[in-house]
Design an enzyme around this catalytic site. Structure first.
Site, PDB file in Angstrom:
ATOM      1  CG  ASP A  21      -2.055   0.968   1.106  1.00 38.31           C
ATOM      2  OD1 ASP A  21      -2.427   1.333  -0.029  1.00 38.31           O
ATOM      3  OD2 ASP A  21      -2.569   1.397   2.156  1.00 38.31           O
ATOM      4  N   GLY A  22       0.303   2.318  -0.562  1.00 40.43           N
ATOM      5  CA  GLY A  22       0.934   3.634  -0.477  1.00 40.43           C
ATOM      6  C   GLY A  22       1.481   4.187  -1.788  1.00 40.43           C
ATOM      7  CG  ASN A  23       1.962   1.633  -5.172  1.00 41.90           C
ATOM      8  OD1 ASN A  23       2.839   1.427  -4.343  1.00 41.90           O
ATOM      9  ND2 ASN A  23       1.502   0.694  -5.987  1.00 41.90           N
ATOM     10  N   GLY A  24      -0.075   5.545  -4.338  1.00 47.13           N
ATOM     11  CA  GLY A  24      -0.709   6.801  -4.748  1.00 47.13           C
ATOM     12  C   GLY A  24      -0.202   7.978  -3.927  1.00 47.13           C
ATOM     13  CG  HIS A  38      -0.286   2.228  -9.212  1.00 46.30           C
ATOM     14  ND1 HIS A  38      -0.471   1.840  -7.909  1.00 46.30           N
ATOM     15  CD2 HIS A  38      -1.389   2.965  -9.539  1.00 46.30           C
ATOM     16  CE1 HIS A  38      -1.642   2.312  -7.469  1.00 46.30           C
ATOM     17  NE2 HIS A  38      -2.201   3.006  -8.436  1.00 46.30           N
ATOM     18  CB  SER A  66      -8.654  -5.385  -2.939  1.00 47.28           C
ATOM     19  OG  SER A  66      -9.266  -4.127  -3.173  1.00 47.28           O
ATOM     20  CD1 TRP A  70     -12.823  -5.829  -8.911  1.00 50.39           C
ATOM     21  CD2 TRP A  70     -12.087  -5.004 -10.867  1.00 50.39           C
ATOM     22  NE1 TRP A  70     -12.112  -6.821  -9.564  1.00 50.39           N
ATOM     23  CE2 TRP A  70     -11.659  -6.340 -10.757  1.00 50.39           C
ATOM     24  CE3 TRP A  70     -11.742  -4.277 -12.013  1.00 50.39           C
ATOM     25  CZ2 TRP A  70     -10.888  -6.961 -11.759  1.00 50.39           C
ATOM     26  CZ3 TRP A  70     -10.987  -4.896 -13.000  1.00 50.39           C
ATOM     27  CH2 TRP A  70     -10.573  -6.226 -12.859  1.00 50.39           C
ATOM     28  CG  LEU A 132       9.207 -17.093  -4.129  1.00 50.84           C
ATOM     29  CD1 LEU A 132       9.320 -16.941  -2.619  1.00 50.84           C
ATOM     30  CD2 LEU A 132       9.422 -15.745  -4.803  1.00 50.84           C
ATOM     31  CG  LEU A 196      -6.099  -7.772   8.570  1.00 52.34           C
ATOM     32  CD1 LEU A 196      -6.826  -8.993   9.126  1.00 52.34           C
ATOM     33  CD2 LEU A 196      -4.671  -8.160   8.166  1.00 52.34           C
ATOM     34  CD  GLU A 208       3.958 -13.110  15.429  1.00 51.20           C
ATOM     35  OE1 GLU A 208       3.902 -11.926  15.823  1.00 51.20           O
ATOM     36  OE2 GLU A 208       3.550 -14.073  16.091  1.00 51.20           O
TER      37      GLU A 208
HETATM   38  C1  IPE Z   1      -5.284  -2.768  -0.075  1.00 51.91           C
HETATM   39  O1  IPE Z   1      -4.985  -1.432  -0.274  1.00 51.91           O
HETATM   40  C2  IPE Z   1      -5.305  -3.490  -1.386  1.00 51.91           C
HETATM   41  C3  IPE Z   1      -4.008  -3.655  -2.049  1.00 51.91           C
HETATM   42  C4  IPE Z   1      -2.854  -3.300  -1.578  1.00 51.91           C
HETATM   43  C5  IPE Z   1      -4.077  -4.285  -3.329  1.00 51.91           C
HETATM   44  P1  IPE Z   1      -6.132  -0.330  -0.414  1.00 51.91           P
HETATM   45  O2  IPE Z   1      -5.467   0.960  -0.630  1.00 51.91           O
HETATM   46  O3  IPE Z   1      -7.113  -0.760  -1.438  1.00 51.91           O
HETATM   47  O4  IPE Z   1      -6.832  -0.414   1.013  1.00 51.91           O
HETATM   48  P2  IPE Z   1      -7.732   0.653   1.797  1.00 51.91           P
HETATM   49  O5  IPE Z   1      -8.763   1.130   0.832  1.00 51.91           O
HETATM   50  O6  IPE Z   1      -6.839   1.752   2.241  1.00 51.91           O
HETATM   51  O7  IPE Z   1      -8.275  -0.106   2.954  1.00 51.91           O
HETATM   52  C1  IPE Z   2      -1.502   0.239  -3.379  1.00 52.89           C
HETATM   53  O1  IPE Z   2      -1.321   1.601  -3.401  1.00 52.89           O
HETATM   54  C2  IPE Z   2      -1.781  -0.356  -4.733  1.00 52.89           C
HETATM   55  C3  IPE Z   2      -3.178  -0.788  -4.910  1.00 52.89           C
HETATM   56  C4  IPE Z   2      -4.106  -0.768  -4.009  1.00 52.89           C
HETATM   57  C5  IPE Z   2      -3.522  -1.294  -6.227  1.00 52.89           C
HETATM   58  P1  IPE Z   2      -2.555   2.608  -3.386  1.00 52.89           P
HETATM   59  O2  IPE Z   2      -2.958   2.838  -4.801  1.00 52.89           O
HETATM   60  O3  IPE Z   2      -3.649   2.112  -2.527  1.00 52.89           O
HETATM   61  O4  IPE Z   2      -1.886   3.891  -2.796  1.00 52.89           O
HETATM   62  P2  IPE Z   2      -2.507   4.865  -1.711  1.00 52.89           P
HETATM   63  O5  IPE Z   2      -2.925   4.017  -0.546  1.00 52.89           O
HETATM   64  O6  IPE Z   2      -3.652   5.552  -2.346  1.00 52.89           O
HETATM   65  O7  IPE Z   2      -1.386   5.785  -1.368  1.00 52.89           O
HETATM   66 MG    MG Z   3      -4.101   2.372  -0.553  1.00 51.99          MG
END
Ligand code: IPE
Ligand code: IPE
Ligand code: MG
Length: 248
Positions: A21-24, A38, A66, A70, A132, A196, A208
């Protein structure tokens, strides 16, 4: 491995699962579009796959998309699908060379047909690899996985193939997308959130959990080793007392 590490080779987690998480938010900080985040996130994937392989992790499950994702804007969803297809095409040779088997969990019927084709081809060509298992969670949701499993179990019961008493944890396990894989030992979430988000709800019962504020595009080898290091310092009790655990 480029980073020297002091990990105990006897205590490498068999299965590591990661919520990438956190790409955006990372891209926004660089004043770049989300898709750039991404893209750089794919570089992190490459690096972590390599590091996990070298450490001797058996299964690496990556939450890439997830069921809820979508609902994102169509151009972001399209961009992610394109990156996935490119990644698979680009990485096939390396997977073959490094003995990596590609598998996936999730409702892949929902993926665009060209992406599904490449995915299925990659899984078929790497099926016999044994170092792996790189397990991609695509259009994955823990709840939807349970619905899928319960439907199949109900169908088998209706057809007289199993009785109600046959339904136990093992049977449920065997109907999940993760059938045949060990439960995750270590679950990492980058990006600073402590939730989660519908990931491996059944399987993570005793994982863990390691949360880090680091954004996925900056999560690289040294960070991964740090997470495994912390895992190695934890005492897994599985409901028992510390004394019981220590006496084996
Ligand atoms: C969880 O991240 C899904 C993936 C990393 C693929 P999200 O960015 O979708 O989760 P929420 O919306 O913050 O819970
Ligand atoms: C995770 O990064 C990648 C996916 C959920 C596909 P996000 O796209 O959720 O990035 P944030 O959480 O908005 O920073
Ligand atoms: Mg996210």
């Amino acid at each position: 491995m480029s980073v020297a590490h002091s990990l105990d080779p006897q205590c490498i987690p068999r299965h590591v699962a990661i919520i990438m998480d956190g790409n955006g938010r990372w891209a926004k900080r660089q004043h770049k579009p989300r898709l750039y985040g991404h893209k750089v996130g794919v570089d992190s994937v490459q690096e972590i796959v390599e590091c996990a392989t070298e450490l001797g992790v058996e299964v690496l499950t990556l939450y890439a998309f997830s069921t809820e994702n979508w609902k994102r804007p169509a151009d972001e969803v399209g961009g992610l699908m394109g990156l996935l297809k490119n990644y698979l095409q680009k990485e096939l040779n390396r997977m073959l060379k490094n003995n990596i088997r590609l598998t996936c969990i999730g409702n892949i019927e929902k993926l665009p047909s060209d992406v599904r084709e490449v995915l299925e081809k990659t899984m078929a060509e790497t099926a016999k690899n044994s170092k792996l298992t790189l397990n991609l969670a695509l259009s994955y949701g823990g709840r939807s996985e349970m619905v899928h499993a319960i439907r199949n179990i109900a169908e088998e019961a209706r057809a007289g193939k199993l009785a109600t008493e046959d339904i136990d944890e093992k049977l449920i396990d065997s109907h999940l997308y993760t059938a045949g894989l060990p439960d995750p030992d270590l679950l990492i979430r980058t990006g600073g959130e402590a939730r989660l988000s519908n990931f491996l709800l059944w399987q993570a019962s005793y994982a863990e959990i390691y949360f880090t504020d680091m954004m996925w595009p900056e999560f690289r080898e040294a960070a991964f080793i740090q997470a495994v290091k912390e895992y190695q310092g934890r005492e897994r009790r599985f409901g028992q007392t510390s004394d019981q655990v220590k006496s084996g």
